[in-house]
Motif scaffolding. Structure first.
Motif, short mmCIF file in Angstrom:
data_model
loop_
_atom_site.label_atom_id
_atom_site.label_comp_id
_atom_site.label_asym_id
_atom_site.label_seq_id
_atom_site.Cartn_x
_atom_site.Cartn_y
_atom_site.Cartn_z
N ALA A 1 -9.88 -4.37 7.68
CA ALA A 1 -11.26 -3.94 7.96
C ALA A 1 -11.94 -3.33 6.74
O ALA A 1 -13.06 -2.81 6.85
CB ALA A 1 -11.26 -2.94 9.11
N ASN A 2 -11.26 -3.34 5.60
CA ASN A 2 -11.83 -2.85 4.34
C ASN A 2 -12.04 -1.33 4.32
O ASN A 2 -12.83 -0.82 3.55
CB ASN A 2 -13.16 -3.56 4.03
N LEU A 3 -11.32 -0.63 5.18
CA LEU A 3 -11.44 0.84 5.17
C LEU A 3 -10.46 1.44 4.18
O LEU A 3 -10.71 2.49 3.60
CB LEU A 3 -11.17 1.39 6.57
N VAL A 4 -9.33 0.77 4.03
CA VAL A 4 -8.30 1.22 3.08
C VAL A 4 -8.08 0.07 2.10
O VAL A 4 -8.04 -1.09 2.49
CB VAL A 4 -7.00 1.55 3.85
N TYR A 5 -8.00 0.44 0.83
CA TYR A 5 -7.81 -0.58 -0.20
C TYR A 5 -6.31 -0.81 -0.44
O TYR A 5 -5.60 0.16 -0.75
CB TYR A 5 -8.45 -0.16 -1.51
N PHE B 1 0.66 5.63 -0.08
CA PHE B 1 -0.11 6.88 -0.08
C PHE B 1 0.75 7.90 -0.81
O PHE B 1 1.73 8.38 -0.26
CB PHE B 1 -0.40 7.34 1.35
N LYS C 1 -6.49 -1.41 8.87
CA LYS C 1 -7.53 -0.76 8.07
C LYS C 1 -7.77 -1.53 6.78
O LYS C 1 -8.90 -1.59 6.29
CB LYS C 1 -7.13 0.68 7.75
N LYS D 1 0.84 -1.20 0.00
CA LYS D 1 0.00 0.00 0.00
C LYS D 1 0.88 1.25 0.00
O LYS D 1 1.83 1.36 0.77
CB LYS D 1 -0.91 0.02 1.24
#
Lengths: 401, 303
Positions: free
Chosen positions: B50-54, B13, B47, B11
Motif C-alpha cells: 500500500a506504499n505506507l512502508v518503504y 526496522f 503496508k 524490510k
C-alpha cells in the motif's frame, strides 16, 4: 490533484472544531472592541484624576518654592543669582498650574469639535514640560510623573496632527476602524489573530494519524509531496480567509458605526526598515503607509505560525502532542527572555523575539524589520523542507482509535 | 494477468529484520489468504504494497506497474484496509464516506450504493467515535470499495464483524473476484480464510513458506478406503501401526480410514491389504484441515 484539494477542503470545513474556532474568534474580537470602547470612555476620567493629582503636586510645590524664595530674599538679599533661579522655578510651576487648570477643564468638556484645540494645549504643555527638563528642574523629585522619552514622541505626534490637519483620536483606545487594526497588531492583542491560526492548523497532519485515516489517504495514487503541499495550501488559504475576512468585516462594521478614522493618522516607525541594522530614527508615518508595511509582516508571521504548527503536527503525529510541544516552545520563549537580556545576540536568531508586528516596525528587533522578515521567511522555508523530508522519507505507522 | 507481484521484499526496522526475501503473486480474480501469526510480517508486507512502508529492497508490481517507478499508475486501482479501520472519528459515517469519495472523485450514486452496502443505515449519520469495532470495520470496507478497485488488500477484514457481516464480506469478496479483482487478505480466523481463499500463502518470521516446504503439511496423509465388510484386517493394521507405517486407523461397516506416517507408505499399505485378501472398491484422500496445517507449520521447531 483536484480530488486532493476537494478532500482537504472538506476536511477543513466539516469538523465542528472549525466552526467553534470561528465563533471564538468572533467573541474575542467583540470582547477586544468592547474592552477598548470601555477604556476609551474611562480614559478622560483617568486623565482628570491624574491631572488633579498633578494639580496637588503643583500647588504644594508652588507653596514650597514660594517659601524658599521668601527665605532666600530674607537670609541672602544680595544673592540675586540664586533668587533668580528660584524665581524661574516658581515661574515654571505657575505656568504649569495654568496649563493644568486648562487641561482639567478640557477633560470635562472634551468633544470632537474642540479636539484640535486640546491637541494644541497638550502640545504647548508638553513643550513647557520639556523646557523645564532642559532647564534642569528636578521635576521627578517634585512629584511629576514624566518620562523623558515619552514627551518628545508626544510632541512630534501632536505637531504632526496640527501640521497635517489630522483629526486626533479621542484617546489611544478609540475604536475607529484604523485604530482597531493598529491595536490588533500590538501586544497582547496579536494573539487574537495568531491563536485561531494555531488552533485551525493544530491537527493538519495529526488528525490523519489520530484516527488512522492516513492509511487510506497515503495509499492512494497521490504523491506524498503533493499531499503535503496541498494540505498546507488549503489550510493556509482557508485559515487566512477566515481570520482576514473576519478582521475585514470587523473593520467595516467599526468603520460604519464608529468612523474609519484618519488614514493619515501618524504612527511611530523606525526609519531603517530596508537596512540590515536598526540604526535609523523613529519617524512618523501616515497609518495607510504603516499599514502597507505591517500587512507584509502580517502575512509572513501568519505563514510562519501555520507552517510551524503544521510541522509540529507532522513530527508528533498527535494533536495533543502538538499542543504540548507548542506550550513547550512558549515556555522556552519565556525562559529565554528571563535568562538573556535584551542585548543578547540569541534574539537575532529567535523568530519569536519581537513577538508583535508593531514592535518589529518600531525597532524592537535588534536588526531591522527587513532582517526580521528575512529570518521569518528563512525559518519558514527550513520548516517546510524538514516536514517535506519527513513525510517523503518516513515509513507511516501506527494510529488507531 | 498478475494483479500483484511481490518479489524478494526485504524490510528491517532498526536491527529487526521483519521481511526476508518475501515473494508471491496474486492473479486477477484470485483470492489469496495471507496466513501467519502476530509479528510474522503480514501487515508490514501489506503496508509495503500500500506504499505506507518503504521496503529496503525488492519489487512490487501492481497491475503491471512497478510501485517504485510508476507509483501513480500502480496505486490508482489499489484499495487497502490495513490493521484497524482508518477513519476520522470526529466525523459521521456518511461524512467519512463523502470525504474519501471526494478524494477519489467518486460519484454520489456510488457513495449511496456503498452506504447501503455497509448496512449501517441511520447510524451513518452518527459520529464514528461512537461506532463499535464492527461498525467501523464495515465503514472502512465501504471506503476501500468506493473506487471499484482491481486489487484489494485487506488486513484482518473479518475482525469485529458479526456473523452476518462475515457472510456478507465473504460474498462480496467472491463477487469482486468474479469481476476480476485480485484480493490479498489476512485473518486470524483461518477457517473463514479457508472458506473464501482460492489458495493460501504462509509467512513465518518474515519469510514465506515455500510450496515445497509446506507440502508435507498441505498434502494429506489421511485416506478413506471403501472395502468389503471384513474384520480380519485389524491384526494387519495393528502390525502396520506398530511398525510405524501408519499412525492410526479406524474401521466401520464399509470404510477404512487410515492415517499414514509418510506419503511413501501408501503403496506399502495398499499392497499389504490386497495381499491379505482385502477387496478395495475405492480410495480417496481426505483434505488436509487448514487448522492442522497451520498448527503443523507454526508449531515450535517446525520448518
Amino acid at each position: 490533484m483536484t480530488g486532493l484539494f476537494l478532500f482537504e477542503g472538506r476536511r477543513f470545513w466539516k469538523p465542528k472544531k472549525t466552526r467553534v474556532i470561528i465563533l471564538l474568534l468572533i467573541i474575542t474580537l467583540v470582547t477586544f472592541i468592547v474592552f477598548n470602547i470601555v477604556q476609551d470612555k474611562l480614559y478622560w476620567i483617568k486623565q482628570a484624576a491624574d491631572l488633579t493629582i498633578e494639580r496637588v503636586v503643583i500647588e504644594s510645590e508652588v507653596k514650597r518654592v514660594n517659601n524658599e524664595l521668601l527665605l532666600l530674599k530674607e537670609s541672602m538679599p544680595d544673592n540675586l543669582e540664586a533668587a533668580k533661579n528660584v524665581e524661574k522655578q516658581l515661574d515654571f510651576l505657575t505656568n504649569r498650574r495654568y496649563y493644568n487648570i486648562q487641561q482639567i477643564n478640557y477633560t470635562k468638556h472634551n468633544n470632537k469639535d474642540n479636539a484640535m484645540a486640546r491637541v494644541e494645549l497638550w502640545l504647548e504643555s508638553d513643550r513647557h514640560l520639556l523646557s523645564g527638563i532642559e532647564a534642569g528642574f528636578p521635576l521627578e523629585e517634585m512629584g511629576f510623573k514624566i518620562s523623558g522619552a515619552e514627551i518628545p514622541q508626544r510632541i512630534s505626534v501632536n505637531e504632526y496632527l496640527i501640521q497635517q490637519k489630522v483629526q486626533p483620536l479621542n484617546s489611544p483606545y478609540e475604536m475607529t476602524a484604523t485604530n482597531f487594526i493598529y491595536k490588533l497588531f500590538d501586544y497582547p492583542w496579536i494573539a487574537i489573530i495568531l491563536l485561531p491560526l494555531f488552533l485551525l492548523n493544530i491537527d493538519i497532519f495529526s488528525a490523519d494519524f489520530d484516527g488512522g485515516a492516513y492509511k487510506v489517504l497515503y495509499s492512494r495514487h497521490f504523491s506524498r509531496r503533493g499531499i503535503y503541499f496541498v494540505k498546507f495550501i488549503v489550510r493556509y488559504v482557508y485559515s487566512m480567509l477566515i481570520v482576514s475576512c473576519l478582521l475585514a468585516i470587523a473593520f467595516c462594521l467599526i468603520g460604519a458605526l464608529n468612523g474609519y478614522g484618519e488614514a493619515g493618522y501618524p504612527i511611530s516607525y523606525l526609519s531603517s526598515f530596508h537596512q540590515l541594522t536598526a540604526t535609523g530614527s523613529q519617524v512618523l508615518l501616515p497609518w495607510i503607509e504603516y499599514f502597507y508595511r505591517a500587512i507584509s509582516l502580517y502575512l509572513i508571521v501568519c505563514s510562519f505560525i501555520i507552517i510551524l504548527t503544521g510541522t509540529i503536527s507532522l513530527l508528533t503525529k498527535d494533536t495533543l502532542g502538538t499542543l504540548s510541544v507548542s506550550i513547550c516552545i512558549l515556555f522556552l520563549d519565556y525562559s529565554l527572555r528571563t535568562v538573556f537580556n535584551n542585548e543578547s545576540s540569541i534574539y537575532m536568531f529567535w523568530p519569536l523575539a519581537p513577538s508583535v508586528i508593531n514592535n518589529v516596525l518600531q525597532g524592537a528587533y535588534r536588526l531591522s524589520a527587513l532582517a526580521y522578515l528575512v529570518l521569518l521567511i528563512a525559518t519558514t522555508i527550513v520548516l517546510l523542507a524538514v516536514g517535506l523530508c519527513v513525510i517523503v522519507k518516513q515509513d507511516l505507522k501506527g494510529g488507531s482509535f | 494477468m498478475t494483479a500483484l507481484l511481490v518479489d524478494k521484499l526485504h524490510k528491517s526496522f532498526g536491527k529487526h529484520h521483519v521481511l526476508k526475501d518475501v515473494s508471491f503473486t496474486v492473479e486477477a480474480g484470485e483470492i489469496v489468504g495471507f496466513i501467519g501469526p502476530n509479528g510474522a510480517g503480514k501487515s508490514t508486507t501489506m503496508k509495503c504494497v500500500a506504499n505506507l512502508v518503504y521496503p529496503d529492497s525488492g519489487k512490487i508490481v501492481i497491475q503491471g506497474h512497478d510501485l517504485k517507478k510508476s507509483r501513480r499508475q500502480a496505486l490508482r486501482n489499489l484499495s487497502a484496509l490495513i490493521e484497524a479501520p482508518g477513519l476520522y472519528p470526529n466525523l459521521s459515517g456518511i461524512e467519512n464516506l463523502k470525504l474519501f469519495a471526494s478524494l477519489q472523485r467518486v460519484p454520489n450514486k456510488q457513495v449511496e450504493k456503498i452506504g447501503k452496502y455497509t448496512g449501517l443505515g441511520a447510524r451513518l449519520k452518527v459520529k464514528v467515535s461512537k461506532y463499535s469495532m464492527g461498525m467501523k470495520q464495515r465503514l472502512a470496507l465501504g471506503i476501500a470499495l468506493l473506487a471499484s478497485p482491481t486489487i484489494l488488500v485487506l488486513d484482518e477484514p473479518f475482525s469485529g464483524l458479526d456473523p452476518d457481516g462475515v457472510f456478507q464480506l465473504r460474498e462480496m469478496m467472491k463477487k469482486l473476484a468474479a469481476e476480476g479483482c485480485g484480493i490479498l487478505f489476512s485473518s486470524h480466523q483461518i477457517l473463514q480464510m479457508d472458506k473464501v481463499a482460492d489458495r493460501n500463502i504462509f509467512i513465518k518470521e518474515g519469510r514465506i513458506i515455500t510450496l515445497a516446504e509446506a507440502q508435507p503439511y498441505v498434502i494429506t496423509l489421511n485416506y478413506k478406503l471403501a472395502i468389503e465388510q471384513d474384520s480380519g484386517y485389524l491384526e494387519l493394521l495393528s502390525n502396520l501401526k506398530e511398525s510405524s507405517v501408519i499412525s492410526d486407523f479406524q474401521q466401520d461397516e464399509h470404510f477404512l480410514q487410515i492415517s499414514l506416517t509418510s506419503t511413501d507408505h501408501l503403496t506399502t499399505v495398499l499392497a499389504e491389504l490386497i495381499n491379505s485378501g482385502c477387496r478395495i472398491n475405492g480410495i480417496a484422500p481426505l483434505t488436509a484441515d487448514i487448522e492442522n496445517v497451520y498448527r503443523a507449520i507454526y508449531s515450535q521447531g517446525a520448518l
